[in-house]
Design an enzyme around this catalytic site. Structure first.
Site, PDB file in Angstrom:
ATOM      1  N   ASN A   9      51.416  12.819 -12.186  1.00 27.22           N
ATOM      2  CA  ASN A   9      51.681  12.145 -13.461  1.00 27.22           C
ATOM      3  C   ASN A   9      50.938  12.916 -14.554  1.00 27.22           C
ATOM      4  OD1 ASN A   9      51.826  10.429 -15.651  1.00 27.22           O
ATOM      5  ND2 ASN A   9      50.510   8.840 -14.762  1.00 27.22           N
ATOM      6  N   TRP A  10      51.696  13.699 -15.316  1.00 30.46           N
ATOM      7  CA  TRP A  10      51.059  14.567 -16.311  1.00 30.46           C
ATOM      8  C   TRP A  10      50.579  13.795 -17.542  1.00 30.46           C
ATOM      9  CZ3 TRP A  10      54.428  19.645 -16.881  1.00 30.46           C
ATOM     10  CH2 TRP A  10      54.595  20.227 -15.616  1.00 30.46           C
ATOM     11  N   LYS A  11      51.022  12.563 -17.682  1.00 32.56           N
ATOM     12  CA  LYS A  11      50.697  11.755 -18.873  1.00 32.56           C
ATOM     13  C   LYS A  11      51.105  12.526 -20.133  1.00 32.56           C
ATOM     14  CE  LYS A  11      47.221   9.490 -16.124  1.00 32.56           C
ATOM     15  NZ  LYS A  11      45.980   8.741 -16.036  1.00 32.56           N
ATOM     16  N   HIS A  98      52.702   1.646 -15.288  1.00 35.55           N
ATOM     17  CA  HIS A  98      51.395   2.294 -15.208  1.00 35.55           C
ATOM     18  C   HIS A  98      50.380   1.482 -16.023  1.00 35.55           C
ATOM     19  CE1 HIS A  98      48.161   5.186 -15.740  1.00 35.55           C
ATOM     20  NE2 HIS A  98      48.632   5.799 -14.669  1.00 35.55           N
ATOM     21  N   GLU A 100      48.187   2.308 -18.028  1.00 31.73           N
ATOM     22  CA  GLU A 100      48.061   2.713 -19.441  1.00 31.73           C
ATOM     23  C   GLU A 100      49.193   2.115 -20.277  1.00 31.73           C
ATOM     24  OE1 GLU A 100      47.706   6.907 -18.637  1.00 31.73           O
ATOM     25  OE2 GLU A 100      45.749   6.511 -17.731  1.00 31.73           O
ATOM     26  N   GLU A 170      46.713   1.571  -8.083  1.00 28.07           N
ATOM     27  CA  GLU A 170      45.803   2.351  -8.915  1.00 28.07           C
ATOM     28  C   GLU A 170      44.760   1.417  -9.537  1.00 28.07           C
ATOM     29  OE1 GLU A 170      47.745   6.232 -10.329  1.00 28.07           O
ATOM     30  OE2 GLU A 170      48.353   4.670 -11.725  1.00 28.07           O
ATOM     31  N   GLY A 176      41.060   8.356 -14.109  1.00 25.84           N
ATOM     32  CA  GLY A 176      40.488   9.288 -15.071  1.00 25.84           C
ATOM     33  C   GLY A 176      38.989   9.160 -15.249  1.00 25.84           C
ATOM     34  N   SER A 215      41.620   9.195  -9.711  1.00 26.19           N
ATOM     35  CA  SER A 215      40.665  10.278  -9.437  1.00 26.19           C
ATOM     36  C   SER A 215      40.826  10.919  -8.057  1.00 26.19           C
ATOM     37  CB  SER A 215      39.224   9.787  -9.636  1.00 26.19           C
ATOM     38  OG  SER A 215      39.039   9.378 -10.994  1.00 26.19           O
ATOM     39  N   GLY A 236      46.769  12.118 -11.536  1.00 28.96           N
ATOM     40  CA  GLY A 236      46.743  12.352 -12.981  1.00 28.96           C
ATOM     41  C   GLY A 236      46.099  13.693 -13.298  1.00 28.96           C
ATOM     42  N   GLY A 237      44.804  13.659 -13.623  1.00 33.66           N
ATOM     43  CA  GLY A 237      44.088  14.852 -14.068  1.00 33.66           C
ATOM     44  C   GLY A 237      44.284  16.071 -13.174  1.00 33.66           C
TER      45      GLY A 237
HETATM   46  P1  PGA Z   1      43.746  10.284 -12.481  1.00 31.50           P
HETATM   47  O1  PGA Z   1      45.025   9.437 -12.953  1.00 31.50           O
HETATM   48  O2  PGA Z   1      44.145  11.011 -11.227  1.00 31.50           O
HETATM   49  O3  PGA Z   1      43.462  11.206 -13.617  1.00 31.50           O
HETATM   50  O4  PGA Z   1      42.648   9.311 -12.219  1.00 31.50           O
HETATM   51  C1  PGA Z   1      45.839   8.773 -12.013  1.00 31.50           C
HETATM   52  C2  PGA Z   1      46.952   8.026 -12.721  1.00 31.50           C
HETATM   53  O5  PGA Z   1      46.719   7.455 -13.789  1.00 31.50           O
HETATM   54  O6  PGA Z   1      48.096   8.001 -12.231  1.00 31.50           O
END
Ligand code: PGA
Length: 253
Positions: A9-11, A98, A100, A170, A176, A215, A236-237
């Site tokens: 997930n590149w956001k 998600h 966010e 999650e 993050g 993470s 994510g990251g």
């Molecule tokens: P993260 O994000 O790996 O940067 O913690 C995961 C996500 O939000 O899908």
């Protein structure tokens, strides 16, 4: 046996040129790993990058997903993107709900449900996200929160719809932050999620893929994926750097 899914997930990261470079780098390094059939890799770039990288992914084993979609087919929804637009651009998957989106854009269990249903209607596989906040975990209501989110997301789901759905657990406090849930903490919630799906259909529960997100890195992926109810990760990251992402894919191998 359930296969493993690694979804990146590149956001809101990477412009078109950067996205193309990342996909090229991932493809080059993936060649060296020779992923088995049971490991599926899905990239979820920003909307604008999707049509740019779709031709690069054609003919490879990697699949494309989006990070969000609207629940209507079309119409006066300024700024929104429909599921059929995503499908026409080459997406096979879409992330729904998600944390966010829930935190910043007013996503609720009810809208998650509408989006997931529309995705399935169009033939996209929804990756439905659930997870508790730190306050909820500390208050001891993790299970209640996750159960409520699942009930809301899967309202009026048939067995067939459930079968076509991917779930991502999650914990919001792990996203993050560098704080990963321990494999045991994650496994506990994954088992609960599978048990809840089993109330709809025991066979589907055995097959449904439940990804862990928060993470995930090359260094912790192997232990997480070794848990009996963890079927891969939503990354994510670490999905933004080819070598980091590849280390997680290799851990799934
Ligand atoms: P993260 O994000 O790996 O940067 O913690 C995961 C996500 O939000 O899908």
């Amino acid at each position: 046996m359930r296969g493993i899914i690694i979804a990146g997930n590149w956001k809101m990261n990477k412009d078109v040129a950067e996205g193309e470079t990342l996909v090229r780098d991932i493809l080059v390094s993936l060649n060296g790993i020779a992923l088995p059939e049971q490991v599926r890799v899905i990239l979820c770039p920003p909307y604008l990058v999707i049509p740019a990288v779709a031709p690069l992914l054609r003919g490879t084993s990697l699949q494309l997903g989006a990070q969000h979609m609207h629940y209507e087919n079309d119409g006066a929804y300024t700024g929104e993107i429909s599921g059929s637009m995503l499908a026409s651009a080459g997406c096979t998957h879409v992330i729904v709900g998600h944390s966010e989106r829930r935190q910043y854009f007013g996503e609720t269990d009810a809208t998650v449900n509408r989006r997931a249903k529309k995705a399935l209607e169009i033939g996209l596989k929804p990756i439905v996200c659930v997870g508790e906040t730190l306050e909820e975990r500390e208050a001891g209501v993790t299970n209640t929160v996750v159960e409520r989110q699942l009930l809301g997301a899967f309202t009026d789901f048939s067995v067939e719809m459930m079968r076509a759905t991917i779930i991502a657990y999650e914990p919001v406090w792990a996203i993050g932050t560098g704080k990963t849930a321990t494999p045991a903490q994650a496994q506990e919630v994954h088992a609960l999620i599978r048990a809840q799906v089993a109330q709809t259909d025991a066979g589907v529960a055995q097959g449904v893929r439940i990804l862990y997100g928060g993470s995930v890195k090359g260094s912790n992926a192997r232990e997480l994926f070794a848990q009996s109810d963890i079927d891969g990760g939503l990354i994510g990251g670490a999905a933004l750097v080819a070598q980091d992402f590849l280390a997680i894919c290799a851990a799934a191998n």
